[in-house]
Scaffold this active site. Structure first.
Site, PDB file in Angstrom:
ATOM      1  N   HIS A  94      -9.606  -4.451   7.623  1.00  0.00           N
ATOM      2  CA  HIS A  94     -10.074  -3.143   8.086  1.00  0.00           C
ATOM      3  C   HIS A  94     -11.592  -3.118   7.955  1.00  0.00           C
ATOM      4  O   HIS A  94     -12.125  -3.238   6.844  1.00  0.00           O
ATOM      5  CB  HIS A  94      -9.435  -2.031   7.246  1.00  0.00           C
ATOM      6  CG  HIS A  94      -7.941  -1.989   7.380  1.00  0.00           C
ATOM      7  ND1 HIS A  94      -7.296  -1.235   8.338  1.00  0.00           N
ATOM      8  CD2 HIS A  94      -6.968  -2.648   6.705  1.00  0.00           C
ATOM      9  CE1 HIS A  94      -5.986  -1.423   8.229  1.00  0.00           C
ATOM     10  NE2 HIS A  94      -5.758  -2.272   7.245  1.00  0.00           N
ATOM     11  N   ASN A 152      -7.219   1.166  13.067  1.00  0.00           N
ATOM     12  CA  ASN A 152      -7.103   2.523  12.489  1.00  0.00           C
ATOM     13  C   ASN A 152      -8.478   3.074  12.107  1.00  0.00           C
ATOM     14  O   ASN A 152      -8.744   3.422  10.962  1.00  0.00           O
ATOM     15  CB  ASN A 152      -6.119   2.553  11.311  1.00  0.00           C
ATOM     16  CG  ASN A 152      -6.531   1.661  10.141  1.00  0.00           C
ATOM     17  OD1 ASN A 152      -7.275   0.714  10.313  1.00  0.00           O
ATOM     18  ND2 ASN A 152      -6.029   1.977   8.957  1.00  0.00           N
ATOM     19  N   ASN A 162      -0.591   0.128   0.118  1.00  0.00           N
ATOM     20  CA  ASN A 162       0.601   0.333   0.934  1.00  0.00           C
ATOM     21  C   ASN A 162       0.807  -0.851   1.867  1.00  0.00           C
ATOM     22  O   ASN A 162      -0.080  -1.132   2.663  1.00  0.00           O
ATOM     23  CB  ASN A 162       0.442   1.605   1.774  1.00  0.00           C
ATOM     24  CG  ASN A 162       1.738   1.981   2.471  1.00  0.00           C
ATOM     25  OD1 ASN A 162       2.812   1.604   2.018  1.00  0.00           O
ATOM     26  ND2 ASN A 162       1.621   2.698   3.568  1.00  0.00           N
ATOM     27  N   ASP A 203      -5.425  -8.019   4.383  1.00  0.00           N
ATOM     28  CA  ASP A 203      -5.318  -6.550   4.472  1.00  0.00           C
ATOM     29  C   ASP A 203      -6.474  -5.896   3.709  1.00  0.00           C
ATOM     30  O   ASP A 203      -6.303  -4.856   3.042  1.00  0.00           O
ATOM     31  CB  ASP A 203      -3.970  -6.042   3.964  1.00  0.00           C
ATOM     32  CG  ASP A 203      -3.710  -4.584   4.373  1.00  0.00           C
ATOM     33  OD1 ASP A 203      -4.529  -4.009   5.128  1.00  0.00           O
ATOM     34  OD2 ASP A 203      -2.684  -4.029   3.936  1.00  0.00           O
TER      35      ASP A 203
HETATM   36  O1  DOR Z   1      -3.115   0.005   1.640  1.00  0.00           O
HETATM   37  C1  DOR Z   1      -3.302   0.109   2.839  1.00  0.00           C
HETATM   38  N1  DOR Z   1      -4.502   0.496   3.332  1.00  0.00           N
HETATM   39  N2  DOR Z   1      -2.291  -0.104   3.688  1.00  0.00           N
HETATM   40  C2  DOR Z   1      -2.384   0.133   5.003  1.00  0.00           C
HETATM   41  O2  DOR Z   1      -1.426  -0.087   5.697  1.00  0.00           O
HETATM   42  C3  DOR Z   1      -3.617   0.725   5.566  1.00  0.00           C
HETATM   43  C4  DOR Z   1      -4.769   0.413   4.721  1.00  0.00           C
HETATM   44  C5  DOR Z   1      -6.004   1.225   5.044  1.00  0.00           C
HETATM   45  O3  DOR Z   1      -6.355   1.348   6.222  1.00  0.00           O
HETATM   46  O4  DOR Z   1      -6.661   1.696   4.113  1.00  0.00           O
END
Ligand code: DOR
Length: 439
Positions: A67, A99, A283, A310
């Site tokens: 991200h 996102n 998550n 992630d």
């Molecule tokens: O822990 C998480 N953070 N899981 C996700 O699926 C999204 C992510 C986020 O964009 O912060």
């Protein structure tokens, strides 16, 4: 300026060519120009020398899931800061999730990422487009236009696609572009208000739990839809024993599925949440030893194809609050290799397998369209990672290039450290101990 650089006398590990031996690598004009085994020396040219004795030299790491927060959440991360973090972590290619705000759900948004990356990134950034418009799960996004603009996959990551019908359509349409649909598997009817893994620890802490079944149900559904449509499904951040078993069985049946696991789900358990540590709130949640064993087994028998970070940066302010209010996410690019080397030192994973899961295997998922990635083959882009498998270091977020200091590993000792990262022939990160010598 691209340098001509001889990376000399390292242990070259390149799973794409089944190489694991001492040798040297010449990088010129942004490409791998020569690879010599043993004491071999390259054809005569002027070059600088990087002494890699005692170090591992491998293809630049590829992260299929991170991200970067731009546009919209630049206080958490930007393409500039996130790619610097990637370089520090040994990654030369990273794929950013859509996102953002606004979400990357159209051609213009994908072009924005490409333009920003061209201007500010220090490593390769590939964009993932949304599955649904606005990530709302109701209507398919313009997948064709985004594919034409260079999107490398589709995902509503952060949210599941709850409608089986939309997921079916997405898998169906994506076949036309031969791009994977990356699946955030979470049945929100079971996770609403959930804060951590559901079990003894959540009961003790008085936090609402997120059961394994919430993941397993959507994994099972989408494997069935992949079988129905023939579309390419990629399971993001698998965390449960049940998910591993479902994917294993689907692969045996020939379903087109690949899967990833994160470094934190492979190395940390739910116990990390004790003390209401919001930096361990993620998550899907950190699970149990039993799940970790299944995930490692899944990596070793190729049920799980790749490791992806992630990387989910948040500000200190975001996380400095009561547990239930903190956002999910761990900043992971800069600790990934050090954490994962722990599995190698414990002999749970071979070094060659670990490197394959971070280089050749994600390159296969991205496919030939992206050029020759994840390989040290002559002629490929000179994306190279050099690391010391035995160097111990303590995680100090003051050293992070990422704006996200949100890691539960603060103060922890890791064994295995990136020494230099080379992207298209240019040294984009170098430990202060490394000196380049003129030949
Ligand atoms: O822990 C998480 N953070 N899981 C996700 O699926 C999204 C992510 C986020 O964009 O912060």
């Amino acid at each position: 300026m691209n340098q001509t650089l001889l990376i000399k006398g390292g242990r070259i590990i390149d799973p794409s060519q089944k190489i694991d031996e001492t040798g040297s690598l010449l990088v010129a004009e942004g490409k791998i120009a020569w690879l010599g085994k043993g004491e071999a020396t390259p054809p005569k040219t002027d070059y600088e020398v990087l002494d890699a004795q005692g170090l591992v030299v491998c293809p630049g790491l590829i992260d299929l899931h991170c991200h970067l927060r731009q546009p919209g959440y630049e206080e958490k991360e930007t393409i500039a800061s996130g790619t610097k973090a990637a370089a520090r972590g040994g990654f030369t290619t990273i794929c950013c999730m859509p996102n953002t705000n606004p979400p990357l759900d159209n051609q213009t948004a994908i072009e924005y990422i490409k333009a920003k990356a061209a201007a500010e990134a220090v490593v390769r950034v590939l964009a993932i487009g949304c599955i649904s418009k606005g990530r709302k799960g109701q209507e398919l996004a313009e997948m064709g236009e985004m594919a034409a603009a260079g999107a490398v996959a589709f995902s509503d990551d952060g949210e599941p696609v709850l409608s089986s019908h939309i997921m079916r359509q997405a898998l169906d349409y994506s076949r036309a572009f031969d791009l994977p649909v990356i699946d955030h598997c979470e049945d929100t009817a079971l996770t609403e208000g959930g804060q951590m893994n559901e079990g003894v620890v959540s009961a003790r802490l008085g936090l609402r739990g997120i059961p394994n079944a919430a993941e397993d149900i959507i994994v099972a559904r989408d494997l069935a839809l992949a079988q129905l449509t023939g579309g390419r499904l990629h399971i993001a951040h698998a965390t449960t024993e049940g998910a591993v078993e479902l994917i294993r069985r689907a692969k045996e049946k020939g379903v087109r599925v690949t899967a990833e696991v994160t470094p934190h789900h492979l190395t940390l358990t739910e116990e990390r949440v004790i003390g209401y540590n919001t930096n361990a709130k993620v998550n899907p949640p950190l699970r149990t030893e039993r799940d970790i064993e299944a995930l490692i087994q899944g990596l070793n028998d190729n049920t799980i194809d790749i490791i992806a970070t992630d990387h989910a940066p948040h500000t200190e302010g975001d996380k400095l609050c009561e547990f239930a209010l903190a956002p999910f996410g761990i900043s992971g690019l800069e600790t990934a290799l050090g954490s994962l080397m722990g599995l190698v030192h414990k002999k749970q994973l071979s070094l060659a397998t670990l490197i394959a899961k971070l280089t050749h295997e994600p390159a296969k998922i991205l496919g030939a369209k992206q050029g020759k990635l994840g390989t040290l083959a002559v002629g490929a882009p000179a994306d190279v990672t050099i690391f010391d498998p035995n160097l111990e270091w303590v995680v100090d977020t003051k050293d992070f290039a990422s704006k996200g200091k949100n890691t539960p590993l603060v103060g922890e000792k890791l064994k295995g450290r990136v020494i230099a990262t080379i992207y298209q022939g240019k040294v984009v990160y170098k430990d202060k101990t490394i000196k380049l010598k003129q030949r």
